[in-house]
Every structure is written in C-alpha cells, then in structure tokens.
Design an enzyme around this catalytic site. Structure first.
Site, PDB file in Angstrom:
ATOM      1  N   ALA B  99      -9.863  -7.533 -10.239  1.00 14.52           N
ATOM      2  CA  ALA B  99      -8.870  -7.689 -10.592  1.00 14.52           C
ATOM      3  C   ALA B  99      -7.461  -8.798 -11.509  1.00 14.52           C
ATOM      4  O   ALA B  99      -7.130  -8.350 -11.529  1.00 14.52           O
ATOM      5  CB  ALA B  99      -7.650  -6.244 -10.782  1.00 14.52           C
ATOM      6  N   SER B 100      -8.739  -9.871 -12.340  1.00 17.87           N
ATOM      7  CA  SER B 100      -7.500 -11.361 -11.769  1.00 17.87           C
ATOM      8  C   SER B 100      -6.662 -11.888 -13.037  1.00 17.87           C
ATOM      9  O   SER B 100      -5.944 -12.323 -12.404  1.00 17.87           O
ATOM     10  CB  SER B 100      -8.589 -12.182 -12.454  1.00 17.87           C
ATOM     11  OG  SER B 100      -9.686 -12.303 -13.254  1.00 17.87           O
ATOM     12  N   CYS B 101      -6.208 -10.457 -12.740  1.00 16.69           N
ATOM     13  CA  CYS B 101      -5.105 -10.432 -14.037  1.00 16.69           C
ATOM     14  C   CYS B 101      -4.526  -9.133 -14.294  1.00 16.69           C
ATOM     15  O   CYS B 101      -5.282  -7.851 -14.227  1.00 16.69           O
ATOM     16  CB  CYS B 101      -6.251  -9.661 -15.789  1.00 16.69           C
ATOM     17  SG  CYS B 101      -7.921  -9.785 -15.234  1.00 16.69           S
ATOM     18  N   ILE B 102      -3.383  -9.434 -14.608  1.00 20.09           N
ATOM     19  CA  ILE B 102      -2.325  -8.565 -14.677  1.00 20.09           C
ATOM     20  C   ILE B 102      -1.698  -8.573 -16.516  1.00 20.09           C
ATOM     21  O   ILE B 102      -1.803  -9.447 -17.049  1.00 20.09           O
ATOM     22  CB  ILE B 102      -1.306  -9.115 -14.191  1.00 20.09           C
ATOM     23  CG1 ILE B 102      -1.424  -9.096 -12.707  1.00 20.09           C
ATOM     24  CG2 ILE B 102      -0.301  -7.535 -14.252  1.00 20.09           C
ATOM     25  CD1 ILE B 102      -1.323 -10.725 -12.324  1.00 20.09           C
TER      26      ILE B 102
END
Ligand SMILES: Cc1cc2nc3c(=O)[nH]c(=O)nc-3n(C[C@H](O)[C@H](O)[C@H](O)COP(=O)(O)OP(=O)(O)OC[C@H]3O[C@@H](n4cnc5c(N)ncnc54)[C@H](O)[C@@H]3O)c2cc1C
Lengths: 410, 102
Positions: B99-102
C-alpha cells in the site's frame, strides 16, 4: 515558565499556535513559533496560479497576521533539533530550550533526486507547480505556449495532496479548450501507480474522466532520468515518453532540519504514532502535518483534523493523563475536474472514498465521488475558509474530526 | 478465497495475493513466478527473503526502500521483476500488495 516550541508556521504550526494559545495556562506556558519565511503561502492555490485563475496576491499573506499576539513569532532558519538536550539550534547560533516541542516543518520538492530533472530544461520546458516559484514560471510559460505534447508526471509516492496532479491535468484540458487550442495539445498523465489514483473506487471514477477528456494515461512508470537534449523521460524498465512540456511533481521530502537532526526516515519524515501524533522516539515531541510518516494523505484538511486531536493530547500529556488514540487518518479533498466542476472525496486509514452525501448523511448538499458545480464552488470557497477559519483553529461546522460512516455507500 | 498452488491449497485475495505468509514455500513461489512469466534464480530468492523480513517487521515497502536496502539496487530490481517490480515481487513473496500510496 515552561516553553512550548512550534517549529514551522505553515498550515499545521499556525493552527496549533491558535489552538494552544486558547487552551494552555498562559501563566505557566510560554509559546514560541519559528519560521524562516515572513509570508504564509496558500499552497492549494498553486494549482490555480498556472491557469491564471488566481493571482499571486490571492495566495500570499504575512505569517504575522495569523499568529496571536501572545504567541512569540521568531523569524529565522532552524538549524537542528537536539532532542537529548531538549534544545533547538538556530542557524544564527541561538539556542532555544523547550519543555514540549511540536514539529510542523512540512515537506518540499527534491528534483535533484532524479538524474537530469533539474537540468538545462528546468523552468524552460520542465516545470513543477508544487512551489510558488514553479507555479508562477509555469503560468508564464503556458501564456505563450503554442501546443504539443504536455506530459503531467508524478515521480514517486508519497506526495502532498496526491490528487493535485490529476486536477492539474483536468484543468489543463479546460484551459486549452477555453483558449481554443485543445486540438493542438496531446495530454499524457504519467504515474508510478497502477492507475489514476491510490484508492480503487476513486480510481475507477477518475479514469473514466480521463477517457472522457481524451487524456492518455501511462501507469507503472518509475522514472530513472530526464533526457534534456531529446526531451523525454525514461523509466527503469527502458520505457520512454517524449514531451514538449513536462509538468512534474518531483520527489517530496521532509525538511532538511529533520535530516540534520538525525530524526527522520529515508525521506526525512519523523516516525510518529499514527493515532496520537506523538513522536515514536521522544515523549515530549509531537509531530503534525506533512512532517509525519503516518500513512494518511499529506493535506491541509488532514492537518486540520490532526490539530484538533493533537491539542487535546498536548493537554493530556501536560496533565499526565494517557493520550487519546483517536486520529483515524481522516482526509477530505475536493478534486477539480475542469469545466467548473469538482468531485469530493472523504476517507481515512481504513475506508476508501466512496459515493454518498456530505456532510449530512442522505442529504448532502455535497455529493461524494460525483462531479458537480456545487463541489467546485466549495473548492473555491475553501480559500476563504482557509484564511479565515482553518488557520485560526475555528472548528468547521458539521464536519467531524474523525470520519463519519453514515450516508456513504461502502 | 482458496487456490491450489504447487499441489497445496493456499489462501489468496481477489487479486491473487496470498493472505497467510506461513503457507508460503519456495515451490509456491516458483509457481507464482510462472504466472508472471518469470523463472526464479537464487538472486530472486534473496530479494524475496528481504521483502518477507521487512513485512514481518512491519516496515512498509517502497521501491526507494528496496533500492536503498543494500540487497538490490533499483535498476537490478527492475531487471529481476520487470514492469511493476514491487507488486510482482510481493505477490511471489506471499506478502500483501504494497500500500505504497495514500
Ligand atoms: C499544489 C498543491 C495543492 C494542494 N491542494 C490542497 C487542497 O486542495 N486541500 C488540502 O487540504 N491540501 C492541499 N495541499 C496540501 C497542503 O498545502 C499541505 O498539506 C499543508 O500546507 C501542510 O501543512 P504543514 O504545516 O505540514 O506544512 P507547511 O504548510 O508547508 O509549513 C511548513 C513550514 O515550515 C517552515 N520550515 C521548514 N523548514 C524550516 C527551517 N529549517 N527553518 C524555519 N522554518 C522552516 C516552512 O517555511 C513552512 O512555512 C496542496 C499542496 C500543494 C503543493
């Protein structure tokens, strides 16, 4: 007297100064806030500046105006924090002792991380819009640009306001249509992600909009270098994308202060407890806004929700009570989609953005994840709210600090 | 969901990422690699092992971190797992999609 020291008078630091000025016992506590700048920049305005929607004076105001008189504003560059001694060293050699420290030094672009990005074409055909200078230079370029391949590009995640590059893309489609030159421009959106956005449901909606606006998407692109001579970007897998105008969001990194203090991770973000906002290493240090490593969006709205919880936790810390583990990663962003419309997304650590109504379940008036003019008007109204309510720490009516699940279609 | 890989029944999510690392084995990794048209070498396994250790220590994974790990640089990471190296290697390592990303 004890001293509470706030590092950074941007969005988060200013909000904390206003909250704590009201909440702390001022016979016992002195509050100081430090920033190297004299001006507060409304960063969401950087999105509109390149398209001549906002003027520089709409987005710059003196920091002084937003700091209460009884809080001491120090205008100087911070050199480093020495947490073992509860000291902050200033670049001019001064040393400040603190009892409680709040780090709110934000983040900044680091184009030098990618080979060739800050090369001979920087601010000639390679631009950023994440800084005031970059957005202004891009405005001047767009005013005279005659068309070609426009490439909007994200270097790597995380970046602040992760929807801003998409908004830039949508707004450029509108801008060139208004200038009657859309057919002279090919727009390509290049991202290291596998799709248009980080969350699946919002990605589906946003990709649909890209297709509708005839914008080409290149996903899974991990940039290795910018070739200034041949005007193309190249990724680690050898993929090449040519540009006439490259608008990139460079790597975002936390402040150099954090690196100099040895307190950050590899991107200079301070390891922070994600529900309490206390530093993981030092009990009397709290971190807020873009400076933290918490897995929430780096956005002003997030800093606003954090500030309400952090204020309470600071009071609890001083009273020797257990901290409240309440921050849920709540983020709330308007996404400009061009043509005078916008969508609204509302999400947190565990729930992705979905459709529904906001802020009143079942009523709205704002609709989540659907384009509307009302959302666009709200985005423009956000500037007024920012200057007049958000920075002053006024609670925004009807919008809860933690995310509401009612009225949403999970 | 359950899926049979290398003769064993393993728990996976809709995207085919394993949900229980304790069920992972090198044989399963070889099978998963074939789905991405990859043939695993000892070098691949060194990277997979690093990813699993990071996951167990709850360190979120990013391409930048892998590149700075000393185990493999970004260029080689791409050569080993072309296209989306972090996603593909995570899948083969039996850990969740990053979940590298927000
Ligand atoms: C293009 C763009 C669009 C955006 N759009 C939105 C939006 O629509 N909605 C939204 O909610 N958010 C948006 N944001 C994000 C939002 O602006 C930031 O998340 C927010 O400003 C973060 O606040 P902060 O206080 O953590 O950092 P900042 O506001 O950046 O403040 C950090 C401060 O620390 C100071 N500082 C740093 N180092 C030192 C030092 N060594 N010495 C002294 N001072 C120092 C800096 O001068 C600065 O004033 C956008 C951002 C950008 C770039």
């Amino acid at each position: 007297m004890k001293r509470l020291l706030i590092l950074g008078a941007g969005t988060a630091g200013t909000m904390m100064a206003n909250h704590l000025n009201k909440e702390l016992d001022r016979h016992l506590w002195e509050i100081d806030i430090i920033d190297e700048r004299e001006e507060h920049y409304y960063q969401p305005g950087y999105l509109f500046l390149p398209f001549d929607i906002y003027e520089p004076e709409d987005i710059i105001k003196p920091i002084k105006k937003f700091i209460p008189n009884s809080v001491n504003l120090i205008n100087d560059k911070i050199d480093k924090i020495i947490p073992e001694e509860n000291l902050v060293k200033m670049a001019n050699g001064d040393q400040l002792h603190y009892d409680l420290l709040i780090i709110a030094t934000g983040n900044d672009i680091a184009p030098e991380e990618i080979q060739g990005m800050k090369g001979s074409e920087w601010q000639k055909s390679v631009f950023d819009f994440y800084t005031f200078e970059g957005a202004l230079a891009l405005r001047n370029k767009l005013r005279e640009w005659e068309g070609g391949n426009l490439v909007v590009h994200i270097t790597e995640m995380p970046i602040k306001c992760p929807v801003a590059p998409l908004e830039f893309t949508f707004l450029s489609d509108s801008y060139f249509k208004d200038k009657k030159m859309r057919e002279k421009v090919n727009i390509t959106y290049v991202t290291p992600l596998s799709g248009a956005f980080t969350k699946p449901k919002a990605t589906a909606t946003l990709e649909h909009l890209l297709v509708e606006k005839n914008i080409h998407i290149e996903s899974d692109f991990a940039i290795e270098s910018v070739d200034n001579e041949n005007k193309k970007i190249i990724d680690y897998g050898g993929r090449e994308i040519p540009f006439d105008l490259l608008v990139t969001v460079p790597t975002n990194k936390g402040s150099e202060v954090i690196a100099r203090s040895g307190m950050g991770d590899e991107l200079n973000y301070v390891p922070t407890h994600k529900a309490t906002l206390q530093s993981k290493k030092h009990q009397n240090i709290f971190v807020i806004g873009d400076a933290t490593d918490v897995p929430a969006s780096k956005a002003g709205s997030v800093a606003h929700f954090e500030a309400e919880i952090l204020t309470e936790n600071i009071l609890r810390y001083i009273a020797g009570e257990p901290l409240k583990e309440e921050f849920d990663g709540h983020a709330n962003c308007f996404v400009e989609t061009g043509g005078g419309k916008a969508l609204l997304i509302d999400f947190n650590y565990t729930h992705e953005p979905v459709e529904g109504t906001f802020p009143f379940p079942g009523i709205g008036p704002l609709r989540l994840l659907q384009e509307s003019r009302m959302n666009h008007m709200s985005k423009l109204a956000f500037r007024w709210i920012y200057w007049n309510m958000l920075l002053k720490g006024t609670h925004i009516p009807f919008i809860s600090t933690t995310m509401q699940e009612e009225g949403k279609h999970f | 969901m359950e899926k049979t890989i290398a003769g064993k029944s393993v728990a996976v999510n809709e995207e085919g990422y394993m949900t229980d690392l304790s069920q992972w084995s090198p044989e399963i990794a070889n099978e998963l690699a074939k789905e991405s048209n990859l043939e695993l070498s000892p070098r691949h396994f060194e990277v997979l092992e690093y990813l699993q250790t990071q996951y167990k220590n709850e360190v979120p994974l990013t391409i930048r971190r892998v590149g700075a790990s000393g185990v493999v640089d970004i260029k080689e990471f791409y050569a080993l797992f072309p296209a989306g190296p972090l996603k593909i290697s995570s899948k083969i390592a039996g850990i969740p999609k990053p979940a590298s990303c927000i």
